[in-house]
Design a protein around this motif. Structure first.
Motif, PDB file in Angstrom:
ATOM      1  N   ASN A 193       0.792  -1.228   0.000  1.00 46.12           N
ATOM      2  CA  ASN A 193       0.000   0.000   0.000  1.00 46.12           C
ATOM      3  C   ASN A 193       0.830   1.287   0.000  1.00 46.12           C
ATOM      4  OD1 ASN A 193      -2.259   1.454  -0.167  1.00 46.12           O
ATOM      5  ND2 ASN A 193      -3.128   0.863   1.805  1.00 46.12           N
ATOM      6  N   ASP A 194       1.750   1.405   0.957  1.00 38.75           N
ATOM      7  CA  ASP A 194       2.534   2.645   1.028  1.00 38.75           C
ATOM      8  C   ASP A 194       3.916   2.437   0.422  1.00 38.75           C
ATOM      9  OD1 ASP A 194       0.411   3.663   2.273  1.00 38.75           O
ATOM     10  OD2 ASP A 194       1.269   3.698   4.281  1.00 38.75           O
ATOM     11  N   ARG A 195       4.302   3.342  -0.454  1.00 41.32           N
ATOM     12  CA  ARG A 195       5.620   3.233  -1.095  1.00 41.32           C
ATOM     13  C   ARG A 195       6.277   4.596  -1.126  1.00 41.32           C
ATOM     14  NH1 ARG A 195       1.859   1.024  -4.479  1.00 41.32           N
ATOM     15  NH2 ARG A 195       2.059  -1.216  -4.729  1.00 41.32           N
ATOM     16  N   GLY A 204       9.040  20.627  -8.391  1.00 36.72           N
ATOM     17  CA  GLY A 204       9.283  20.651  -6.949  1.00 36.72           C
ATOM     18  C   GLY A 204       8.809  19.407  -6.224  1.00 36.72           C
ATOM     19  N   GLU A 205       8.913  18.250  -6.868  1.00 37.23           N
ATOM     20  CA  GLU A 205       8.540  17.000  -6.172  1.00 37.23           C
ATOM     21  C   GLU A 205       9.624  16.562  -5.211  1.00 37.23           C
ATOM     22  OE1 GLU A 205       7.673  14.591  -9.726  1.00 37.23           O
ATOM     23  OE2 GLU A 205       6.219  13.609  -8.419  1.00 37.23           O
ATOM     24  N   VAL A 206      10.855  16.959  -5.530  1.00 34.56           N
ATOM     25  CA  VAL A 206      12.000  16.720  -4.629  1.00 34.56           C
ATOM     26  C   VAL A 206      12.739  18.064  -4.547  1.00 34.56           C
ATOM     27  CG1 VAL A 206      12.299  14.258  -5.189  1.00 34.56           C
ATOM     28  CG2 VAL A 206      13.452  15.975  -6.584  1.00 34.56           C
ATOM     29  N   ILE A 232       5.883  20.918  -4.171  1.00 37.86           N
ATOM     30  CA  ILE A 232       6.075  20.581  -2.745  1.00 37.86           C
ATOM     31  C   ILE A 232       7.308  21.279  -2.158  1.00 37.86           C
ATOM     32  CG2 ILE A 232       6.398  18.694  -1.082  1.00 37.86           C
ATOM     33  CD1 ILE A 232       5.161  16.852  -3.306  1.00 37.86           C
ATOM     34  N   PHE A 233       8.457  21.005  -2.770  1.00 37.24           N
ATOM     35  CA  PHE A 233       9.706  21.514  -2.173  1.00 37.24           C
ATOM     36  C   PHE A 233      10.075  22.863  -2.776  1.00 37.24           C
ATOM     37  CE2 PHE A 233       9.700  16.989  -1.395  1.00 37.24           C
ATOM     38  CZ  PHE A 233      10.051  16.939  -0.060  1.00 37.24           C
ATOM     39  N   ILE A 268       1.130  12.092   0.371  1.00 37.88           N
ATOM     40  CA  ILE A 268       1.223  11.482   1.700  1.00 37.88           C
ATOM     41  C   ILE A 268       1.785  10.060   1.587  1.00 37.88           C
ATOM     42  CG2 ILE A 268      -0.119  10.726   3.738  1.00 37.88           C
ATOM     43  CD1 ILE A 268       0.281  13.803   3.352  1.00 37.88           C
ATOM     44  N   LYS A 269       1.250   9.291   0.626  1.00 35.11           N
ATOM     45  CA  LYS A 269       1.699   7.894   0.514  1.00 35.11           C
ATOM     46  C   LYS A 269       3.173   7.791   0.131  1.00 35.11           C
ATOM     47  CE  LYS A 269      -2.454   5.298   0.332  1.00 35.11           C
ATOM     48  NZ  LYS A 269      -3.225   4.209  -0.216  1.00 35.11           N
ATOM     49  N   THR A 270       3.651   8.730  -0.671  1.00 36.36           N
ATOM     50  CA  THR A 270       5.063   8.673  -1.061  1.00 36.36           C
ATOM     51  C   THR A 270       5.959   9.346  -0.007  1.00 36.36           C
ATOM     52  OG1 THR A 270       4.831  10.740  -2.290  1.00 36.36           O
ATOM     53  CG2 THR A 270       4.604   8.707  -3.550  1.00 36.36           C
ATOM     54  N   GLU A 271       5.317   9.820   1.060  1.00 33.99           N
ATOM     55  CA  GLU A 271       6.029  10.495   2.161  1.00 33.99           C
ATOM     56  C   GLU A 271       6.762  11.752   1.705  1.00 33.99           C
ATOM     57  OE1 GLU A 271       8.339   7.321   3.727  1.00 33.99           O
ATOM     58  OE2 GLU A 271       6.589   6.282   4.540  1.00 33.99           O
ATOM     59  N   SER A 272       6.262  12.349   0.619  1.00 34.30           N
ATOM     60  CA  SER A 272       6.832  13.626   0.189  1.00 34.30           C
ATOM     61  C   SER A 272       6.424  14.702   1.185  1.00 34.30           C
ATOM     62  CB  SER A 272       6.309  14.004  -1.199  1.00 34.30           C
ATOM     63  OG  SER A 272       6.569  12.968  -2.107  1.00 34.30           O
ATOM     64  N   ILE A 273       5.276  14.482   1.821  1.00 30.60           N
ATOM     65  CA  ILE A 273       4.807  15.384   2.883  1.00 30.60           C
ATOM     66  C   ILE A 273       4.501  14.504   4.086  1.00 30.60           C
ATOM     67  CG2 ILE A 273       2.901  16.921   3.570  1.00 30.60           C
ATOM     68  CD1 ILE A 273       2.904  17.960   0.717  1.00 30.60           C
ATOM     69  N   SER A 274       5.005  14.907   5.265  1.00 24.98           N
ATOM     70  CA  SER A 274       4.951  13.980   6.404  1.00 24.98           C
ATOM     71  C   SER A 274       3.550  13.825   6.989  1.00 24.98           C
ATOM     72  CB  SER A 274       5.925  14.430   7.490  1.00 24.98           C
ATOM     73  OG  SER A 274       5.596  15.747   7.884  1.00 24.98           O
TER      74      SER A 274
END
Ligand code: 5GP
Length: 362
Positions: free
Chosen positions: A50-52, A226-228, A249-250, A274-280
């Motif tokens: 589910n989460d990656r 700005g994904e990373v 995002i970044f 959220i799932k990619t943990e780009s945002i905590s």
């Protein structure tokens, strides 16, 4: 039916292969497993995880592409993805996909895209409009009346437009080939170019000549931006003035300022981030800041299959997390009309469809 499902919605950031149903993916994996091309049990848990992290997501895409990249399957998944969006009352869908070449099965970027178009033609569950044309007023009113009923008793209509994605692994020449293909396919619903793929790969200057060419030729452009953290890229991307950007995002403070001044609309993908943990955590998502600043934004799924979400779910999530009511969410969806990559005739139709749905909002 819950309001987030029944309300008309506009989807502007959906990757074809990321929107594939889990059930279809598993079926395709099982068939390849039976042929001995892959080991099904190895692949099954990768699909169902589910989460990656963002890096793991791109590994999954490599696997998905092994399973889906043949003409018949591309046609099938296009049909299914469009029908899935239409079933949750998406009245306008911009679907993006990376044209792929695979000499071993006689696939060119063009034949890949023809398979996508074939998928649009194969849709039966709803009426699909993907070829740009002028709508006459009576047709428009009739279609609004048809769409008016989200009660399942009358046929619905969904507009579909296509964006061709440039993968960040590609060379300048390959990117230009994609833009040329987009220009050739303007008559069958291709309206623009997207820059996507693993944000840790490739450099802005590699894609710039192709993007400039696309811009000069009047294609619409949206960029994953700005994904990373990447200070070398965000500002040149904003300076380029694409019609929209995805994620955002970044950003550094100065970049937020530039974005807000430029008013470039942002495609927001909550679950994906959220799932990619780009945002905590979702409560600190930049949706809030942009929404409060009245910056143009639109809620999108990104990869409904990979992230197990739907556009309705994204509206529900934003509503419950940020305390926005049904009317505010309806307005948010309706505001998306302004940022679509289609002409005034389509916008006019969508305004009519939203007006008509607004009468039933209580
Ligand atoms: P496709 O273009 O094959 O139909 O859809 C999957 C592709 O879209 C992926 O291989 C990747 O290139 C791109 N993609 C999907 N989701 C994301 C995302 O969240 N970020 C970026 N940068 N690219 C994505």
């Amino acid at each position: 039916m819950e309001w987030w499902v029944s309300m008309p919605k506009i989807e502007l950031h959906a990757h074809l292969n990321g929107s594939i149903r889990d059930s279809t993916l598993l079926e395709l994996a099982r068939v390849l497993g039976e042929k001995g091309a892959i080991v099904f049990s190895d692949v099954e848990h990768v699909i169902m995880k589910n989460d990656r992290s963002l890096g793991e997501v791109f590994k999954l895409f490599d696997l998905i592409h092994i399973l889906t990249t043949d003409h018949k399957t591309v046609t099938r998944i296009t049909k299914e993805v469009v029908e899935d969006f239409a079933s949750e009352n998406v009245v306008y869908l911009e679907l993006r996909t990376t044209p792929k070449k695979n000499d071993s099965i006689g696939m060119s970027k063009q034949s890949y895209m023809e398979a996508v178009i074939e998928g649009l033609r194969a849709v039966t569950a709803v009426d699909i409009d993907f070829v740009p044309h002028k709508i006459n007023t009576q047709d428009s009113l009739n279609s609004i009346a048809m769409n008016d009923a989200c009660d399942g008793t009358r046929r619905k209509k969904t507009y579909v437009r296509l964006l061709l994605s440039i993968d960040r692994r590609e060379t300048t020449e390959a990117a230009i080939e994609t833009v040329k293909l987009a220009l050739e396919m303007r008559g069958v619903g291709v309206v623009g170019i997207d820059l996507s793929g693993n944000p840790d790969v490739g450099e802005w200057n590699t894609f710039l000549p192709a993007l400039k060419f696309a811009q000069e030729q009047g294609l619409y452009i949206t960029l994953h931006c700005g994904e990373v953290p990447n200070r070398q890229e965000v500002q040149p991307m904003l300076d380029f003035l694409p019609q929209r950007i995805g994620h955002a995002i970044f950003f550094e403070e100065e970049e937020w300022r530039q974005l807000k001044t430029s008013k470039i609309p942002v495609e927001i993908c909550l679950t994906s981030n959220i799932k990619t943990e780009s945002i905590s955590s979702i409560d600190i998502h930049h949706f809030v800041d942009l929404y409060n600043a009245k910056h143009p934004l639109v809620l999108c799924t990104d990869d409904a299959g990979v992230f197990s979400t739907s556009l309705s779910n994204e509206y529900k999530l934003a509503s419950t997390t940020f305390g926005l009511g049904k009317r505010e969410m309806f307005e948010l969806a309706r505001n998306g009309i302004e940022f679509i990559f289609a002409g005034d005739d389509v916008k006019q139709y969508l305004v009519g469809a939203f007006d008509s749905a607004a009468k039933k909002l209580n």
